[in-house]
Design a protein around this motif. Structure first.
Motif, PDB file in Angstrom:
ATOM      1  N   PHE A 173       0.855  -1.180   0.000  1.00 54.74           N
ATOM      2  CA  PHE A 173       0.000   0.000   0.000  1.00 54.74           C
ATOM      3  C   PHE A 173       0.890   1.229   0.000  1.00 54.74           C
ATOM      4  N   ASP A 174       0.317   2.356  -0.295  1.00 48.82           N
ATOM      5  CA  ASP A 174       1.058   3.604  -0.320  1.00 48.82           C
ATOM      6  C   ASP A 174       0.542   4.484   0.805  1.00 48.82           C
ATOM      7  N   ALA A 175       1.391   4.737   1.794  1.00 41.84           N
ATOM      8  CA  ALA A 175       0.996   5.566   2.922  1.00 41.84           C
ATOM      9  C   ALA A 175       0.919   7.038   2.523  1.00 41.84           C
ATOM     10  N   THR A 227       6.996   1.526  -1.795  1.00 38.61           N
ATOM     11  CA  THR A 227       5.762   0.967  -1.271  1.00 38.61           C
ATOM     12  C   THR A 227       5.973   0.444   0.139  1.00 38.61           C
ATOM     13  N   GLU A 228       4.960   0.627   0.971  1.00 42.10           N
ATOM     14  CA  GLU A 228       4.943   0.032   2.295  1.00 42.10           C
ATOM     15  C   GLU A 228       4.085  -1.227   2.220  1.00 42.10           C
ATOM     16  N   ILE A 247      -0.378  -3.436  11.280  1.00 42.10           N
ATOM     17  CA  ILE A 247       1.068  -3.538  11.466  1.00 42.10           C
ATOM     18  C   ILE A 247       1.698  -3.431  10.080  1.00 42.10           C
ATOM     19  N   GLU A 248       2.659  -2.530   9.940  1.00 42.86           N
ATOM     20  CA  GLU A 248       3.220  -2.221   8.624  1.00 42.86           C
ATOM     21  C   GLU A 248       4.731  -2.413   8.598  1.00 42.86           C
ATOM     22  N   LEU A 249       5.228  -2.753   7.419  1.00 44.13           N
ATOM     23  CA  LEU A 249       6.662  -2.797   7.152  1.00 44.13           C
ATOM     24  C   LEU A 249       6.974  -1.636   6.215  1.00 44.13           C
ATOM     25  N   HIS A 250       8.005  -0.864   6.547  1.00 44.97           N
ATOM     26  CA  HIS A 250       8.411   0.280   5.731  1.00 44.97           C
ATOM     27  C   HIS A 250       9.855   0.072   5.276  1.00 44.97           C
ATOM     28  N   PRO A 251      10.052  -0.641   4.153  1.00 47.04           N
ATOM     29  CA  PRO A 251      11.411  -0.843   3.644  1.00 47.04           C
ATOM     30  C   PRO A 251      12.029   0.481   3.214  1.00 47.04           C
ATOM     31  N   LYS A 252      13.336   0.583   3.332  1.00 43.95           N
ATOM     32  CA  LYS A 252      14.027   1.823   2.988  1.00 43.95           C
ATOM     33  C   LYS A 252      14.230   1.984   1.484  1.00 43.95           C
TER      34      LYS A 252
END
Length: 181
Positions: free
Chosen positions: A120-122, A162-163, A153-158
């Motif tokens: 998804f796109d925050a 996209t999250e 609960i989200e993952l935000h890769p660097k």
């Protein structure tokens, strides 16, 4: 966004390559009375237009190649790292992070392995109940956001645009019970 920029650059390049006099006039000619561009200026403009067409085309193609395929590839690689036991630690907390015990870490990892990772796109949305970090043996890491913009609960890769939301009610309940303010 890269695709839109690519289209704009491509259009400007085509106009500059086909009508170098018009491009010269829009850029410089309007400033001077009775001025005419030299042949060198027109040829340089035409070459610049060709370069812009190439750059625009590259931007358009690259924007197409970073779509959901890249997202699913990242998610697969992430799950492979989890399955290979490459998680060094998971820390929760923004100011004084608490490192999960080995048992808690393994519980969270198993719940993530069993869950779907939904891209998804925050956007510009910020805020969360809590945050943390998953650190791997190779010292790479990614942010974990607890009850962030997606509500889960989200993952935000660097290194991706996209999250990912971890689609697990069990994991939400675990974090709500253990790390909710």
């Amino acid at each position: 966004m890269t695709g839109i920029i690519g289209v704009v650059v491509l259009i400007i390049g085509i106009i500059t390559a086909i009508w170098p006099y018009f491009a010269w006039y829009v850029r410089l000619g309007w400033k001077f009375k009775d001025a005419e561009p030299s042949d060198l200026a027109l040829n340089a403009g035409r070459i610049s237009g060709i370069v812009l067409v190439i750059v625009g085309f590259i931007l358009i193609v690259s924007s197409c190649s970073t779509g959901s395929g890249a997202d699913s590839k990242w998610a697969e690689q992430f799950k492979e790292k989890l399955n290979a036991g490459q998680v060094k630690e998971i820390s929760i907390g923004m100011i004084n992070p608490e490192i999960l015990s080995e048992e808690e870490k393994n519980t969270v990892i198993q719940m993530i392995k069993d869950a779907e990772l939904r891209p998804f796109d925050a956007g510009d949305a910020f805020g969360s109940n809590n945050a943390g970090k998953i650190t791997f043996i190779d010292e790479t890491s990614l942010d974990i956001v607890i009850f962030g913009p997606s509500g889960g609960i989200e993952l935000h890769p660097k290194f991706t645009e996209t999250e990912f939301e971890i689609m697990s009610e069990e994991l939400k309940n675990w974090f709500h019970t253990n790390y909710s303010d």
